[in-house]
Enzyme design. Sequence first.
Site: not given
Ligand code: AMP
Length: 135
Positions: A100, A102
Amino acid sequence: MSKDCIFCKIAAGEIPSHKIYEDDYVLAFLDIHPCSTGHAVVIPKKHFESIEEIDSENLAFLNDGARRTAKKVYSVLKPDGMNIGLNDKPAAGQAVPHIHLHIIPRWKGDGGGSMHSIVRAEATEPAEEIIKKFV
Ligand code: AMP
Ligand code: ZN
Protein backbone atom coordinates in the site's frame (compact mmCIF):
# COMPACT_ATOMS: atom_id res chain seq x y z
CA MET A 1 -7.62 -12.61 -1.98
CA SER A 2 -5.43 -13.70 0.88
CA LYS A 3 -7.27 -15.22 3.83
CA ASP A 4 -6.76 -13.23 7.05
CA CYS A 5 -5.48 -10.14 5.18
CA ILE A 6 -7.22 -7.05 6.55
CA PHE A 7 -6.70 -5.04 3.35
CA CYS A 8 -8.12 -7.88 1.21
CA LYS A 9 -11.15 -7.79 3.48
CA ILE A 10 -11.45 -4.02 3.05
CA ALA A 11 -11.12 -4.42 -0.75
CA ALA A 12 -13.88 -7.06 -0.69
CA GLY A 13 -16.14 -4.80 1.41
CA GLU A 14 -16.10 -7.25 4.34
CA ILE A 15 -14.59 -4.57 6.60
CA PRO A 16 -15.86 -0.99 6.27
CA SER A 17 -13.60 1.87 5.21
CA HIS A 18 -13.86 5.57 4.42
CA LYS A 19 -13.25 5.46 0.68
CA ILE A 20 -11.63 8.37 -1.13
CA TYR A 21 -11.03 6.78 -4.51
CA GLU A 22 -11.89 3.46 -6.16
CA ASP A 23 -11.56 1.88 -9.59
CA ASP A 24 -11.43 -1.70 -10.88
CA TYR A 25 -7.87 -2.23 -9.62
CA VAL A 26 -7.26 -0.04 -6.59
CA LEU A 27 -8.95 1.41 -3.55
CA ALA A 28 -7.93 4.39 -1.41
CA PHE A 29 -9.34 4.94 2.06
CA LEU A 30 -8.60 6.98 5.18
CA ASP A 31 -6.01 5.53 7.54
CA ILE A 32 -7.51 4.45 10.86
CA HIS A 33 -4.54 5.96 12.77
CA PRO A 34 -3.83 9.08 10.74
CA CYS A 35 -0.45 10.83 10.84
CA SER A 36 -2.20 13.98 9.59
CA THR A 37 -5.64 15.12 8.47
CA GLY A 38 -6.60 13.12 5.38
CA HIS A 39 -3.87 10.47 5.69
CA ALA A 40 -4.94 7.78 3.24
CA VAL A 41 -3.69 4.42 2.05
CA VAL A 42 -3.94 3.24 -1.54
CA ILE A 43 -4.06 -0.52 -2.11
CA PRO A 44 -4.25 -2.84 -5.11
CA LYS A 45 -7.45 -4.88 -4.91
CA LYS A 46 -5.38 -7.97 -5.66
CA HIS A 47 -3.12 -9.23 -2.90
CA PHE A 48 0.61 -8.61 -3.26
CA GLU A 49 2.88 -8.35 -0.27
CA SER A 50 5.76 -6.20 -1.44
CA ILE A 51 7.40 -4.34 -4.31
CA GLU A 52 9.30 -7.54 -5.12
CA GLU A 53 6.05 -9.41 -5.60
CA ILE A 54 3.77 -7.00 -7.45
CA ASP A 55 3.86 -7.08 -11.26
CA SER A 56 4.48 -3.96 -13.29
CA GLU A 57 0.90 -3.68 -14.55
CA ASN A 58 -0.62 -3.71 -11.06
CA LEU A 59 2.09 -1.34 -9.82
CA ALA A 60 1.20 1.03 -12.64
CA PHE A 61 -2.47 0.87 -11.57
CA LEU A 62 -1.43 1.48 -7.96
CA ASN A 63 0.67 4.50 -8.91
CA ASP A 64 -2.09 5.96 -10.99
CA GLY A 65 -4.55 5.35 -8.15
CA ALA A 66 -2.17 7.23 -5.84
CA ARG A 67 -1.97 10.09 -8.34
CA ARG A 68 -5.76 10.33 -8.58
CA THR A 69 -6.16 10.06 -4.81
CA ALA A 70 -3.53 12.76 -4.23
CA LYS A 71 -5.30 15.10 -6.67
CA LYS A 72 -8.59 14.55 -4.84
CA VAL A 73 -6.99 15.20 -1.45
CA TYR A 74 -5.33 18.36 -2.81
CA SER A 75 -8.61 19.64 -4.17
CA VAL A 76 -10.72 18.80 -1.09
CA LEU A 77 -8.42 19.39 1.90
CA LYS A 78 -6.02 21.91 0.31
CA PRO A 79 -2.82 20.75 2.03
CA ASP A 80 0.43 22.61 1.27
CA GLY A 81 2.18 19.36 0.30
CA MET A 82 2.22 15.61 0.76
CA ASN A 83 4.51 12.72 1.53
CA ILE A 84 3.70 9.69 -0.59
CA GLY A 85 5.47 6.49 0.31
CA LEU A 86 5.75 2.78 0.78
CA ASN A 87 6.87 0.92 3.89
CA ASP A 88 8.25 -2.17 2.16
CA LYS A 89 8.72 -5.16 4.50
CA PRO A 90 8.74 -5.12 8.32
CA ALA A 91 12.28 -3.70 8.57
CA ALA A 92 10.93 -0.58 6.87
CA GLY A 93 7.84 -0.42 9.09
CA GLN A 94 5.35 -2.46 7.05
CA ALA A 95 2.73 -3.75 9.48
CA VAL A 96 0.05 -4.85 7.00
CA PRO A 97 1.52 -7.37 4.53
CA HIS A 98 -0.55 -6.16 1.56
CA ILE A 99 1.36 -3.54 -0.43
CA HIS A 100 0.00 0.00 0.00
CA LEU A 101 1.06 3.56 -0.64
CA HIS A 102 0.62 6.10 2.13
CA ILE A 103 -0.59 9.56 1.18
CA ILE A 104 0.18 11.89 4.06
CA PRO A 105 -1.01 15.48 3.57
CA ARG A 106 1.33 18.14 4.94
CA TRP A 107 0.82 21.71 6.05
CA LYS A 108 3.42 24.42 6.50
CA GLY A 109 4.54 24.47 10.11
CA ASP A 110 3.09 21.04 10.96
CA GLY A 111 6.39 20.02 12.57
CA GLY A 112 6.93 16.95 10.41
CA GLY A 113 10.04 16.04 8.45
CA SER A 114 10.87 14.71 5.00
CA MET A 115 11.75 11.20 3.77
CA HIS A 116 15.25 11.93 5.06
CA SER A 117 13.98 11.86 8.62
CA ILE A 118 12.82 8.21 8.39
CA VAL A 119 16.26 6.81 9.16
CA ARG A 120 19.75 8.22 9.68
CA ALA A 121 22.02 5.16 9.67
CA GLU A 122 25.66 5.51 8.67
CA ALA A 123 26.43 3.90 5.30
CA THR A 124 28.50 0.79 6.03
CA GLU A 125 30.45 1.10 2.76
CA PRO A 126 31.52 3.99 0.54
CA ALA A 127 29.57 4.54 -2.70
CA GLU A 128 32.55 3.29 -4.75
CA GLU A 129 32.27 -0.13 -3.07
CA ILE A 130 28.48 -0.32 -3.18
CA ILE A 131 28.32 0.43 -6.90
CA LYS A 132 30.70 -2.43 -7.72
CA LYS A 133 27.97 -4.86 -6.57
CA PHE A 134 25.56 -3.50 -9.17
CA VAL A 135 27.80 -3.97 -12.21
P1 AMP B 1 2.11 0.04 7.32
O1 AMP B 1 2.83 0.25 8.60
O2 AMP B 1 2.79 0.72 6.15
O3 AMP B 1 1.83 -1.43 7.04
O4 AMP B 1 0.73 0.78 7.46
C1 AMP B 1 -0.49 0.16 7.65
C2 AMP B 1 -1.48 1.27 7.88
O5 AMP B 1 -2.78 0.72 7.78
C3 AMP B 1 -1.35 1.93 9.23
O6 AMP B 1 -1.13 3.32 9.05
C4 AMP B 1 -2.68 1.62 9.91
O7 AMP B 1 -3.13 2.69 10.72
C5 AMP B 1 -3.59 1.38 8.73
N1 AMP B 1 -4.73 0.51 8.99
C6 AMP B 1 -4.71 -0.70 9.59
N2 AMP B 1 -5.96 -1.21 9.64
C7 AMP B 1 -6.76 -0.29 9.06
C8 AMP B 1 -8.17 -0.25 8.82
N3 AMP B 1 -9.02 -1.24 9.17
N4 AMP B 1 -8.67 0.85 8.19
C9 AMP B 1 -7.85 1.86 7.83
N5 AMP B 1 -6.53 1.86 8.03
C10 AMP B 1 -5.99 0.80 8.64
ZN1 ZN C 1 -4.32 -8.75 1.05
